[in-house]
Design an enzyme around this catalytic site. Structure first.
Site, PDB file in Angstrom:
ATOM      1  CB  ALA A  83       0.439 -10.786 -14.489  1.00 52.45           C
ATOM      2  CB  SER A 127      -6.009  -6.640  -3.627  1.00 53.26           C
ATOM      3  OG  SER A 127      -5.953  -5.347  -3.094  1.00 53.26           O
ATOM      4  CD  GLU A 129      -8.242  -0.325  -3.354  1.00 54.35           C
ATOM      5  OE1 GLU A 129      -7.421  -0.142  -2.437  1.00 54.35           O
ATOM      6  OE2 GLU A 129      -8.994   0.582  -3.775  1.00 54.35           O
ATOM      7  CE1 TYR A 151      -5.122  -4.073  -8.597  1.00 56.77           C
ATOM      8  CE2 TYR A 151      -6.054  -3.561  -6.446  1.00 56.77           C
ATOM      9  CZ  TYR A 151      -5.153  -4.259  -7.219  1.00 56.77           C
ATOM     10  OH  TYR A 151      -4.292  -5.152  -6.641  1.00 56.77           O
TER      11      TYR A 151
HETATM   12  O1  G4F Z   1       0.421   3.354  -2.571  1.00 61.31           O
HETATM   13  P1  G4F Z   1      -0.970   3.423  -3.085  1.00 61.31           P
HETATM   14  O2  G4F Z   1      -1.132   3.853  -4.490  1.00 61.31           O
HETATM   15  O3  G4F Z   1      -1.607   1.990  -2.809  1.00 61.31           O
HETATM   16  P2  G4F Z   1      -3.122   1.461  -2.717  1.00 61.31           P
HETATM   17  O4  G4F Z   1      -4.052   2.287  -3.492  1.00 61.31           O
HETATM   18  O5  G4F Z   1      -3.433   1.266  -1.272  1.00 61.31           O
HETATM   19  O6  G4F Z   1      -3.018   0.047  -3.449  1.00 61.31           O
HETATM   20  C1  G4F Z   1      -1.959  -0.859  -3.167  1.00 61.31           C
HETATM   21  O7  G4F Z   1      -2.386  -1.773  -2.191  1.00 61.31           O
HETATM   22  C2  G4F Z   1      -3.422  -2.686  -2.597  1.00 61.31           C
HETATM   23  C3  G4F Z   1      -3.697  -3.585  -1.400  1.00 61.31           C
HETATM   24  O8  G4F Z   1      -4.657  -2.967  -0.594  1.00 61.31           O
HETATM   25  C4  G4F Z   1      -2.962  -3.459  -3.819  1.00 61.31           C
HETATM   26  F1  G4F Z   1      -3.912  -4.334  -4.192  1.00 61.31           F
HETATM   27  C5  G4F Z   1      -2.675  -2.472  -4.939  1.00 61.31           C
HETATM   28  O9  G4F Z   1      -2.231  -3.157  -6.101  1.00 61.31           O
HETATM   29  C6  G4F Z   1      -1.578  -1.546  -4.466  1.00 61.31           C
HETATM   30  O10 G4F Z   1      -0.413  -2.310  -4.251  1.00 61.31           O
HETATM   31  O11 G4F Z   1      -1.844   4.417  -2.182  1.00 61.31           O
HETATM   32  C7  G4F Z   1      -1.926   4.281  -0.790  1.00 61.31           C
HETATM   33  C8  G4F Z   1      -2.678   5.465  -0.211  1.00 61.31           C
HETATM   34  C9  G4F Z   1      -4.021   5.788  -0.906  1.00 61.31           C
HETATM   35  O12 G4F Z   1      -4.969   6.039   0.069  1.00 61.31           O
HETATM   36  C10 G4F Z   1      -3.733   7.054  -1.707  1.00 61.31           C
HETATM   37  O13 G4F Z   1      -4.873   7.897  -1.887  1.00 61.31           O
HETATM   38  O14 G4F Z   1      -1.879   6.638  -0.380  1.00 61.31           O
HETATM   39  C11 G4F Z   1      -2.712   7.704  -0.805  1.00 61.31           C
HETATM   40  N1  G4F Z   1      -1.870   8.699  -1.491  1.00 61.31           N
HETATM   41  C12 G4F Z   1      -1.689   9.968  -1.075  1.00 61.31           C
HETATM   42  N2  G4F Z   1      -0.889  10.619  -1.939  1.00 61.31           N
HETATM   43  C13 G4F Z   1      -1.182   8.513  -2.623  1.00 61.31           C
HETATM   44  C14 G4F Z   1      -0.551   9.726  -2.912  1.00 61.31           C
HETATM   45  N3  G4F Z   1      -1.016   7.424  -3.396  1.00 61.31           N
HETATM   46  C15 G4F Z   1      -0.196   7.537  -4.490  1.00 61.31           C
HETATM   47  N4  G4F Z   1      -0.001   6.442  -5.251  1.00 61.31           N
HETATM   48  N5  G4F Z   1       0.411   8.719  -4.812  1.00 61.31           N
HETATM   49  C16 G4F Z   1       0.264   9.841  -4.052  1.00 61.31           C
HETATM   50  O15 G4F Z   1       0.833  10.888  -4.369  1.00 61.31           O
END
Ligand code: G4F
Length: 326
Positions: A83, A127, A129, A151
């Site tokens: 969680a 993570s 991250e 985060y």
């Molecule tokens: O899918 P994201 O939001 O995932 P992010 O930030 O990598 O985090 C995920 O992975 C982590 C493990 O490294 C976990 F711990 C965390 O809980 C989560 O599951 O974004 C991925 C990438 C980022 O670089 C973001 O800037 O996609 C880019 N992005 C581009 N456009 C976007 C968007 N992300 C989101 N959410 N929405 C967009 O429109």
């Protein structure tokens, strides 16, 4: 029968992990934070098919007394603490909820296990991250942590507390350092599900464009069903330790977009994507690429689903949902 307590059981990873534990003959218990959605099918969409096989306790990991009560009643053999407030972008807007849920919630669980179930094996969902502005590539268990989001900072704290409990109290505490993992059950705000859903809706003429932020960011994406096997394996070892789970491949968000359109049979993807500056983060993690050699060597773990298959599954699943709704 072994008893497993899973926090975050209703989420993507919790649902795959519960299926796996049930298959292995565990009794599975979950802590379920109440939200104001009354339709059980919607609320429990990921676990509806196993709802009668598990037991959910209503509670919030921020509430020490309630988690104490639940843990005391179950006396779990294994605890998987999944969680969290897991959406990185929101963590910039609401740091306080992240601190309370991700740090205080984690310390609550650890402290309670120490007091009433010290032999319970514990898994913490760390993570990639936490590597943030990476100090080396690829990243493994020895790569220094350098987080770049509230985060990421909260996950570093949970990670360090997990280590501390292992070292100070001799408890069986493991950290998984999981790189990005998606699936057909991914939450809608994460970029992979957002793209897959958007592409399916474009295919069916339900929308014209998808708005996205940074397309250049690189992530190491696997399928969640592979990663929950790794979590379980960590708790079956003779000694507790920390492990990276990753595919060892990195791809840009743009590659995910391009392949998604390809699987949906739509040409010229650029015509359907709009870049929205508001979706860029105040600080970005530009590159994640994991080295899971230790997990391969010690746990015998390896991911079975490739990047291409992940994208295909996610896009096809969204197309199926729309097909069924017709
Ligand atoms: O899918 P994201 O939001 O995932 P992010 O930030 O990598 O985090 C995920 O992975 C982590 C493990 O490294 C976990 F711990 C965390 O809980 C989560 O599951 O974004 C991925 C990438 C980022 O670089 C973001 O800037 O996609 C880019 N992005 C581009 N456009 C976007 C968007 N992300 C989101 N959410 N929405 C967009 O429109």
């Amino acid at each position: 029968m072994k008893k497993a307590l899973v926090s975050g059981l209703t989420g993507q990873d919790g649902s795959y992990l519960s299926e796996l534990l049930l298959e292995k003959g565990y009794q599975v218990y979950g802590i379920d934070r109440r939200v104001a959605i009354e339709d059980a099918k919607q609320r429990y969409s990921r676990i509806y098919h196993i709802l009668d096989k598990i037991k959910l306790y209503s509670g919030d990991i921020q509430n020490y007394a309630r988690v104490f009560e639940i843990t005391n009643e179950i006396k779990p053999d294994e605890c998987y603490h999944l969680a969290a407030m897991s959406f990185v972008a929101t963590s910039f807007e609401d740091e306080f909820t992240v601190l309370r849920t991700n740090i205080e919630g984690t310390v609550n669980i650890l402290n309670i296990l120490r007091k009433i179930a010290p032999d319970c094996k514990y898994y913490f969902a760390g993570s990639s991250e936490m590597f943030g502005k990476v100090l080396e590539t690829p990243q493994d268990e020895n790569t220094p942590l350098n987080p770049r989001s509230p985060y990421g900072i909260s996950k570093c704290a949970g990670f360090q507390f997990t280590r501390l409990y292992r070292e100070a109290y001799n408890m069986f505490c493991c950290n998984g350092i999981l790189f990005n993992h998606g699936s057909e059950r991914r939450g809608g705000e994460f970029v992979t599900r957002k793209i897959a859903k958007g592409v399916a809706e474009i295919k069916y003429g339900l929308r014209k464009k998808i708005k996205l932020g940074n397309l250049e960011a690189k992530r190491d994406w696997g399928h969640a069903s592979d990663y929950v096997r790794g979590m379980h394996l960590m708790l079956q070892q003779p000694k507790p330790d920390d492990y990276v789970l990753a595919t060892g491949e990195t791809h840009t968000v743009e590659e995910f977009v391009e392949l998604s359109f390809e699987f949906a049979g739509i040409k010229n993807w650029r015509d359907y994507v709009e870049i929205d500056k508001d979706l860029f983060r105040p600080a970005e993690v530009n590159l994640l690429l994991g080295d899971a050699s230790k997990a391969r060597r010690v746990l015998g773990w390896e991911p079975k689903i490739s990047f291409k298959e992940l994208v295909e599954r996610m896009v096809k699943s969204e197309i199926n949902i729309l097909d069924l709704g017709k």
